[in-house]
Design a protein around this motif. Structure first.
Motif, PDB file in Angstrom:
ATOM      1  N   UNK A 144      -0.443  10.641   1.334  1.00  0.00           N
ATOM      2  CA  UNK A 144      -0.854   9.468   2.123  1.00  0.00           C
ATOM      3  C   UNK A 144      -1.304   9.941   3.502  1.00  0.00           C
ATOM      4  N   UNK A 145      -2.517   9.570   3.888  1.00  0.00           N
ATOM      5  CA  UNK A 145      -3.068   9.939   5.186  1.00  0.00           C
ATOM      6  C   UNK A 145      -3.254   8.674   6.006  1.00  0.00           C
ATOM      7  N   UNK A 146      -2.714   8.681   7.208  1.00  0.00           N
ATOM      8  CA  UNK A 146      -2.902   7.556   8.118  1.00  0.00           C
ATOM      9  C   UNK A 146      -3.481   8.069   9.428  1.00  0.00           C
ATOM     10  N   UNK A 147      -4.126   7.174  10.135  1.00  0.00           N
ATOM     11  CA  UNK A 147      -4.711   7.472  11.445  1.00  0.00           C
ATOM     12  C   UNK A 147      -4.071   6.540  12.453  1.00  0.00           C
ATOM     13  N   UNK A 148      -3.749   7.096  13.617  1.00  0.00           N
ATOM     14  CA  UNK A 148      -3.150   6.292  14.675  1.00  0.00           C
ATOM     15  C   UNK A 148      -3.609   6.816  16.025  1.00  0.00           C
ATOM     16  N   UNK A 149      -3.416   6.021  17.049  1.00  0.00           N
ATOM     17  CA  UNK A 149      -3.829   6.396  18.381  1.00  0.00           C
ATOM     18  C   UNK A 149      -2.832   7.382  18.987  1.00  0.00           C
ATOM     19  N   UNK A 150      -3.355   8.357  19.720  1.00  0.00           N
ATOM     20  CA  UNK A 150      -2.519   9.239  20.525  1.00  0.00           C
ATOM     21  C   UNK A 150      -2.215   8.516  21.842  1.00  0.00           C
ATOM     22  N   UNK A 151      -1.445   9.135  22.722  1.00  0.00           N
ATOM     23  CA  UNK A 151      -1.208   8.548  24.033  1.00  0.00           C
ATOM     24  C   UNK A 151      -2.525   8.377  24.785  1.00  0.00           C
TER      25      UNK A 151
END
Length: 110
Positions: free
Chosen positions: A78-85
């Motif tokens: 499972x690959x997800x993308x999220x925001x960094x700081x």
């Protein structure tokens, strides 16, 4: 010194070019709102983007340190993308642009 008073700052120019690339703003806006998303969720949420261009933009944003690609072991992987700081710090700018767009931008004709 105020960046506006200093003329066109190279960092500002780079940031505008990065966020202003086709589909980049939509990806950033969705990840700011959702927190994280899988590739197919982004693909279905952005009308007109191809999987090739989405992949390209995700790689560019990851290389810039704006988003994080997280791979979770398991079957299937499972690959997800999220925001960094750094990406999360874009939220006020994206929100302000959205407000401006609602007031002043002309709707694109499909």
């Amino acid at each position: 010194m105020d960046p506006i008073d200093a003329g066109l700052c190279p960092k500002f120019h780079h940031a505008i070019e990065m966020v202003g690339r086709r589909w980049s703003g939509a990806i950033i806006m969705l990840l700011v709102k959702r927190g994280s998303s899988r590739f197919n969720e982004l693909l279905s949420a952005i009308p007109g983007v191809s999987d090739r261009l989405l992949t390209e933009r995700l790689r560019e944003l990851e290389a810039e340190g704006i988003i994080l690609r997280r791979v979770e072991d398991g079957r299937p992987v499972r690959v997800t993308y999220e925001m960094t700081e750094a990406g999360k710090d874009l939220e006020p700018a994206i929100a302000a642009l959205g407000i401006w767009a609602e007031r002043w931008a002309k709707a694109a004709v499909a």
